[in-house]
Design a protein around this motif. Structure first.
Motif, PDB file in Angstrom:
ATOM      1  N   LEU A 181       9.520  62.414  67.367  1.00 33.31           N
ATOM      2  CA  LEU A 181       9.920  61.266  66.537  1.00 33.31           C
ATOM      3  C   LEU A 181      11.319  60.844  66.961  1.00 33.31           C
ATOM      4  O   LEU A 181      12.318  61.164  66.309  1.00 33.31           O
ATOM      5  N   ASN A 182      11.387  60.122  68.047  1.00 36.73           N
ATOM      6  CA  ASN A 182      12.680  59.705  68.578  1.00 36.73           C
ATOM      7  C   ASN A 182      13.141  58.407  67.934  1.00 36.73           C
ATOM      8  O   ASN A 182      12.344  57.546  67.584  1.00 36.73           O
ATOM      9  N   GLY A 183      14.468  58.268  67.817  1.00 37.13           N
ATOM     10  CA  GLY A 183      15.045  57.006  67.401  1.00 37.13           C
ATOM     11  C   GLY A 183      15.007  56.769  65.903  1.00 37.13           C
ATOM     12  O   GLY A 183      14.800  57.687  65.094  1.00 37.13           O
ATOM     13  N   THR A 184      15.196  55.516  65.530  1.00 35.76           N
ATOM     14  CA  THR A 184      15.226  55.111  64.131  1.00 35.76           C
ATOM     15  C   THR A 184      13.861  54.594  63.697  1.00 35.76           C
ATOM     16  O   THR A 184      12.931  54.518  64.499  1.00 35.76           O
ATOM     17  N   GLU A 185      13.786  54.203  62.411  1.00 38.81           N
ATOM     18  CA  GLU A 185      12.501  53.715  61.899  1.00 38.81           C
ATOM     19  C   GLU A 185      12.290  52.231  62.165  1.00 38.81           C
ATOM     20  O   GLU A 185      11.314  51.658  61.708  1.00 38.81           O
ATOM     21  N   GLY A 186      13.212  51.608  62.893  1.00 29.92           N
ATOM     22  CA  GLY A 186      12.993  50.234  63.334  1.00 29.92           C
ATOM     23  C   GLY A 186      13.894  49.198  62.721  1.00 29.92           C
ATOM     24  O   GLY A 186      13.984  48.078  63.238  1.00 29.92           O
ATOM     25  N   SER A 187      14.587  49.512  61.620  1.00 31.66           N
ATOM     26  CA  SER A 187      15.449  48.525  60.970  1.00 31.66           C
ATOM     27  C   SER A 187      16.762  48.335  61.702  1.00 31.66           C
ATOM     28  O   SER A 187      17.437  47.328  61.514  1.00 31.66           O
ATOM     29  N   THR A 188      17.163  49.277  62.514  1.00 30.60           N
ATOM     30  CA  THR A 188      18.416  49.220  63.245  1.00 30.60           C
ATOM     31  C   THR A 188      18.308  50.115  64.473  1.00 30.60           C
ATOM     32  O   THR A 188      17.458  51.013  64.522  1.00 30.60           O
ATOM     33  N   LEU A 189      19.167  49.848  65.463  1.00 34.36           N
ATOM     34  CA  LEU A 189      19.262  50.757  66.609  1.00 34.36           C
ATOM     35  C   LEU A 189      20.269  51.864  66.358  1.00 34.36           C
ATOM     36  O   LEU A 189      20.382  52.795  67.156  1.00 34.36           O
ATOM     37  N   GLY A 190      21.001  51.781  65.247  1.00 42.15           N
ATOM     38  CA  GLY A 190      22.071  52.730  64.967  1.00 42.15           C
ATOM     39  C   GLY A 190      23.428  52.057  65.137  1.00 42.15           C
ATOM     40  O   GLY A 190      23.542  50.961  65.676  1.00 42.15           O
ATOM     41  N   LEU A 191      24.460  52.731  64.666  1.00 42.52           N
ATOM     42  CA  LEU A 191      25.807  52.170  64.724  1.00 42.52           C
ATOM     43  C   LEU A 191      26.381  52.240  66.127  1.00 42.52           C
ATOM     44  O   LEU A 191      26.062  53.145  66.898  1.00 42.52           O
ATOM     45  N   SER A 233       7.081  56.702  69.524  1.00 46.73           N
ATOM     46  CA  SER A 233       8.414  56.102  69.651  1.00 46.73           C
ATOM     47  C   SER A 233       8.460  55.332  70.960  1.00 46.73           C
ATOM     48  O   SER A 233       8.046  55.830  72.003  1.00 46.73           O
ATOM     49  N   LEU A 234       8.978  54.125  70.887  1.00 49.59           N
ATOM     50  CA  LEU A 234       9.046  53.250  72.056  1.00 49.59           C
ATOM     51  C   LEU A 234      10.504  53.019  72.408  1.00 49.59           C
ATOM     52  O   LEU A 234      11.323  52.684  71.538  1.00 49.59           O
ATOM     53  N   ASN A 235      10.846  53.213  73.686  1.00 48.37           N
ATOM     54  CA  ASN A 235      12.232  53.007  74.086  1.00 48.37           C
ATOM     55  C   ASN A 235      12.476  51.541  74.451  1.00 48.37           C
ATOM     56  O   ASN A 235      11.596  50.850  74.961  1.00 48.37           O
ATOM     57  N   HIS A 291      28.050  37.253  68.521  1.00 51.97           N
ATOM     58  CA  HIS A 291      27.816  37.904  69.805  1.00 51.97           C
ATOM     59  C   HIS A 291      26.868  39.083  69.606  1.00 51.97           C
ATOM     60  O   HIS A 291      27.110  39.952  68.760  1.00 51.97           O
ATOM     61  N   THR A 292      25.786  39.112  70.370  1.00 50.34           N
ATOM     62  CA  THR A 292      24.770  40.150  70.216  1.00 50.34           C
ATOM     63  C   THR A 292      24.355  40.706  71.579  1.00 50.34           C
ATOM     64  O   THR A 292      24.617  40.107  72.616  1.00 50.34           O
ATOM     65  N   TYR A 293      23.702  41.877  71.534  1.00 54.52           N
ATOM     66  CA  TYR A 293      23.104  42.479  72.720  1.00 54.52           C
ATOM     67  C   TYR A 293      21.593  42.330  72.615  1.00 54.52           C
ATOM     68  O   TYR A 293      21.012  42.622  71.562  1.00 54.52           O
ATOM     69  N   ARG A 294      20.977  41.909  73.697  1.00 53.67           N
ATOM     70  CA  ARG A 294      19.519  41.796  73.711  1.00 53.67           C
ATOM     71  C   ARG A 294      18.909  43.046  74.330  1.00 53.67           C
ATOM     72  O   ARG A 294      19.239  43.429  75.448  1.00 53.67           O
ATOM     73  N   PHE A 295      18.011  43.669  73.569  1.00 52.73           N
ATOM     74  CA  PHE A 295      17.248  44.811  74.044  1.00 52.73           C
ATOM     75  C   PHE A 295      15.765  44.456  74.016  1.00 52.73           C
ATOM     76  O   PHE A 295      15.334  43.577  73.260  1.00 52.73           O
ATOM     77  N   GLY A 296      15.007  45.151  74.826  1.00 51.03           N
ATOM     78  CA  GLY A 296      13.571  44.918  74.857  1.00 51.03           C
ATOM     79  C   GLY A 296      12.846  46.093  75.484  1.00 51.03           C
ATOM     80  O   GLY A 296      13.461  46.950  76.134  1.00 51.03           O
ATOM     81  N   PRO A 297      11.530  46.172  75.299  1.00 53.26           N
ATOM     82  CA  PRO A 297      10.767  47.262  75.911  1.00 53.26           C
ATOM     83  C   PRO A 297      10.842  47.207  77.429  1.00 53.26           C
ATOM     84  O   PRO A 297      10.878  46.124  78.028  1.00 53.26           O
ATOM     85  N   ASP A 298      10.881  48.359  78.034  1.00 53.61           N
ATOM     86  CA  ASP A 298      10.823  48.440  79.488  1.00 53.61           C
ATOM     87  C   ASP A 298       9.471  47.896  79.952  1.00 53.61           C
ATOM     88  O   ASP A 298       8.450  48.090  79.284  1.00 53.61           O
ATOM     89  N   ARG A 299       9.446  47.239  81.092  1.00 53.83           N
ATOM     90  CA  ARG A 299       8.178  46.704  81.607  1.00 53.83           C
ATOM     91  C   ARG A 299       7.200  47.836  81.922  1.00 53.83           C
ATOM     92  O   ARG A 299       5.992  47.614  82.017  1.00 53.83           O
ATOM     93  N   ASN A 300       7.709  49.060  82.082  1.00 56.57           N
ATOM     94  CA  ASN A 300       6.844  50.216  82.338  1.00 56.57           C
ATOM     95  C   ASN A 300       6.545  51.007  81.073  1.00 56.57           C
ATOM     96  O   ASN A 300       6.134  52.162  81.151  1.00 56.57           O
ATOM     97  N   ALA A 301       6.763  50.397  79.912  1.00 64.59           N
ATOM     98  CA  ALA A 301       6.535  51.113  78.657  1.00 64.59           C
ATOM     99  C   ALA A 301       5.094  51.595  78.535  1.00 64.59           C
ATOM    100  O   ALA A 301       4.830  52.689  78.032  1.00 64.59           O
ATOM    101  N   PHE A 302       4.132  50.786  78.990  1.00 65.22           N
ATOM    102  CA  PHE A 302       2.714  51.158  78.948  1.00 65.22           C
ATOM    103  C   PHE A 302       2.153  51.402  80.348  1.00 65.22           C
ATOM    104  O   PHE A 302       0.938  51.345  80.542  1.00 65.22           O
TER     105      PHE A 302
END
Length: 553
Positions: free
Chosen positions: A283-293, A311-313, A326-337
Motif C-alpha cells: 500500500l504505497n503512497g497516499t489515498e489520492g487526495s494529496t501527494l503529501g507535503l 498503488s500507481l506511481n 504555480h503548480t507541478y504537473r504529475f501523471g502516470p508513467d507511460r509504462n504504468a501498464f
C-alpha cells in the motif's frame, strides 16, 4: 603633509567600503538561506494546520467534502456489428458515444481516530448526479454492448468446473443447463438496444433473482452464495459505486510528524493479498487526495486507488499555472501498464507470461474482482501493444486527449487541476458448450472509458489568494532581501573596485611626474651641496665671534 592627510582619508574610506561589503554579504547570505529554505520553513509552519483531526479544521472539512467541483464524463463503446462479432466472423466495429456527464460528490465518512490521533479510519462514499445540459448524448441513446454480467457469470462457472476433477466431462452438462437458464431469461452475449442510462445507472439482471429463489433452501443450512457485487441484483458501471462505501481506509493524519494521508491499511490489511509479490501488494503512497507535503520534481509519488486494486506511481511532467497559481504537473508513467519486459515491476500483474503482448498496456483486474474478467487500460489502448489495439476497429489513441495528469500545489501537494482517464475492458474468450458464446474471438473488448476532471473555480481561487497573501508578502520580502542584497553587493564591489583602480592610477601618475622632474633639474646647494655649505657658514660665524672678543680686551 597634504599627502599624509590624503593617504589617511583613503585608508579610512577603504575600511568603510570593507565594512559595507561585509554587511551586504551577510544580508545576501541570510536572504539566500531564507530563500532556499522558505518552503521547508513554510511546511513546518503549516503542519499544525494541514492535519486531519476530530475537531474539524478547514483542511479536514475540505478533505471530507472536497469543494472543487468534480465531473465524470463517460464515453460508451457501442458495437456496430453485433451478429458478425458474436459469430466470430469479424472484429468488433466500435463507435464511441458520449460523453455522458455526471457530477461526482465525494464524502469521507470518519469512523475513528487511533494511536493518539495519529491514524484515522474512514470510508470513501461517492455519489453521481447526471448533468443533462453538459452531456453530448442522452441517457435514452441506444447502444450495443457485451452482456457483461452474463458473460462474467459464465466465466465464473467455467473457472469452478476447471477446478474440479473430470471437468472435461462436466462442461457439456453444466453449460447445457447454463444455456437453458440464459435462454429462458433472454440473455444473449450482446445486449442490443440497451440505453446508455441502463448501462451506466443500472438495470435488473433477472437471473440473479431466480438464483436467489433457488438458493433459498440452502440458506436454511447456513450456506450462502458468493457476493456478486451487484446491489439489488442490478448491473451498471456507476450503479455498483453510487452511494456505496469503499474501504475502510486507514491513513496517517499528519499529526506528530506523520506523513499526511499516507496509507496504513485497507480493509484492515497492511497489504493487499491479490498478487504473488510483496511489492505489488504494498500500500504505497497516499489515498489520492494529496501527494503529501513539500512536493519535489525529482521524486516518484504513489497514489493508492481502490478501483485499480493497486498503488500507481506518478512522475513529474512539467511546471504549470492554474488560475494564477504555480503548480507541478504529475501523471502516470507511460509504462504504468506495460509488459514485464518493459517494466519488470509489472511481472506479478501479468497473467499471460507466455504471451506478454496481452499484458502490454493492460492491467488485469480479475484477481481482485473475484475472477470477474475485467481489465483497465488508458483510453483507446493508449501505449498498449498493437496486437491489442488492432483486434478491434476504430481505436484512435491520442496523448493529448487520452493521457491523465494532475496539477498539484508544491507546498501542500493538493490538486488544483487534474484529469483522470481510464478505460474498462472485458477479457473476452470463447466458452465451449455455451450457446452464443462458443464462437466469439479472443478479444480484449473495450466497454467504455471515463474521464474524471476537477479544477478550482474562480471563487475558490479568490479565497485561496486571500489566505495566501501573508505568505506571498513574506516570500516577496525574502526575495527582495536575497536578490536586492546580492544586487547591492555587486554594485558596491564594482564601485569599490573602480575607486581603488582610480587611486592606484593617480598614485602611479604622481610618482612618474616626480621622478621625471628630478632627472631634468641640475644639482644645487639645496640639494647635494647644501649640508657642506651650511657647515662652512657656521664655522665662519664662530671664527668672527672669537676675533671680536680679543679686540675688546
Amino acid at each position: 603633509m597634504a599627502n599624509e592627510i590624503k593617504s589617511n582619508d583613503n585608508n579610512s574610506n577603504q575600511r568603510q567600503q570593507q565594512r559595507m561589503a561585509i554587511i551586504l554579504l551577510i544580508i545576501t547570505m541570510f536572504g539566500c538561506f531564507l530563500y532556499m529554505k522558505f518552503t521547508d520553513f513554510l511546511v513546518i509552519a503549516l503542519q499544525s494546520q494541514l492535519q486531519i483531526n476530530g475537531d474539524p479544521n478547514d483542511f479536514t472539512k475540505n478533505w471530507q467534502d472536497p469543494p472543487i467541483p468534480i465531473t465524470i464524463d463517460a464515453y460508451i463503446f457501442s458495437i456496430d456489428n453485433p451478429q458478425e462479432f458474436a459469430s466470430g466472423h469479424s472484429r468488433a466495429k466500435i463507435r464511441e458515444m458520449g460523453p455522458y456527464s455526471y457530477r461526482l460528490a465525494i464524502h469521507k465518512e470518519i469512523v475513528s481516530f487511533e494511536d493518539d490521533n495519529r491514524i484515522v479510519t474512514f470510508f470513501d462514499v461517492q455519489k453521481f448526479y447526471f448533468k443533462n445540459h453538459e452531456s453530448h448524448g442522452q441517457l435514452s441513446d441506444r447502444v450495443n454492448v457485451l452482456n457483461f454480467p452474463a458473460y462474467a457469470m459464465a466465466n465464473m462457472v467455467r473457472g469452478m468446473i476447471a477446478s474440479m476433477p473430470f471437468s472435461f466431462g462436466l462442461n457439456p452438462i453444466v453449460f447445457s443447463l447454463v444455456s437453458l437458464l440464459f435462454l429462458t431469461h433472454g440473455e444473449s452475449m450482446i445486449k442490443q438496444n440497451l440505453t446508455a442510462g441502463q448501462l451506466l445507472n443500472g438495470y435488473p439482471f433477472r437471473i440473479l433473482d431466480t438464483i436467489d429463489r433457488l438458493a433459498a433452501p440452502l440458506r436454511l443450512f447456513g450456506i450462502e452464495l458468493p457476493d456478486t457485487g451487484m446491489p439489488d441484483n442490478k448491473f451498471g458501471f456507476l450503479w455498483t459505486k453510487n452511494g456505496t462505501k469503499n474501504g475502510p481506509y486507514q491513513t496517517y493524519t499528519g499529526q506528530d510528524g506523520t506523513d499526511l494521508l499516507r496509507m496504513v491499511t485497507f480493509k484492515g490489511q497492511y497489504q493487499l493479498d491479490f498478487y504473488d509479490n510483496d511489492e505489488c501488494n504494498a500500500l504505497n503512497g497516499t489515498e489520492g487526495s494529496t501527494l503529501g507535503l513539500n512536493v519535489h520534481r525529482d521524486r516518484y509519488y504513489y497514489l493508492f486507488t481502490h478501483d485499480l486494486c493497486r498503488s500507481l506511481n506518478v512522475i513529474y511532467q512539467q511546471d504549470t499555472w492554474v488560475n494564477g497559481f504555480h503548480t507541478y504537473r504529475f501523471g502516470p508513467d507511460r509504462n504504468a501498464f506495460a509488459a514485464p519486459r518493459k517494466n519488470p515491476l509489472n511481472r506479478c500483474f501479468c497473467r499471460h507470461m507466455d504471451n506478454e503482448n496481452l499484458c502490454d498496456g493492460i492491467f488485469d483486474l480479475s484477481k481482485c474482482l473475484a475472477g470477474a474478467p475485467l481489465a483497465y487500460s488508458f483510453p483507446h489502448f493508449l501505449y498498449a501493444h498493437s496486437d491489442i489495439r488492432t483486434n478491434v476497429e476504430n481505436m484512435r489513441p491520442s496523448e493529448n486527449r487520452h493521457r491523465a495528469y494532475i496539477d498539484v500545489d508544491p507546498i501542500t501537494g493538493s490538486p488544483f487541476n487534474g484529469v483522470d482517464k481510464i478505460q474498462i475492458n472485458a477479457l473476452l474468450e470463447p466458452i465451449p458448450y455455451l450457446s452464443g458464446y462458443s464462437d466469439v474471438r479472443s478479444t480484449i473488448l473495450p466497454l467504455l472509458w471515463m474521464q474524471k476532471s476537477a479544477k478550482i473555480d474562480d471563487k475558490l481561487s479568490g479565497e485561496l489568494r486571500l489566505a495566501l497573501y501573508p505568505i506571498y508578502a513574506v516570500y516577496i520580502i525574502i526575495y527582495l532581501l536575497f536578490f536586492g542584497g546580492f544586487s547591492l553587493l555587486t554594485i558596491h564591489i564594482a564601485r569599490w573596485s573602480y575607486q581603488s583602480y582610480k587611486i592606484r592610477t593617480n598614485r602611479t601618475m604622481m610618482t612618474n611626474v616626480v621622478n621625471t622632474t628630478d632627472e631634468k633639474k641640475p644639482p644645487s646647494r639645496s640639494s647635494s651641496t647644501e649640508p657642506l655649505y651650511q657647515q662652512q657658514q657656521h664655522n665662519h660665524q664662530v671664527f668672527r665671534l672669537i676675533i671680536n672678543n680679543n679686540q675688546s680686551k
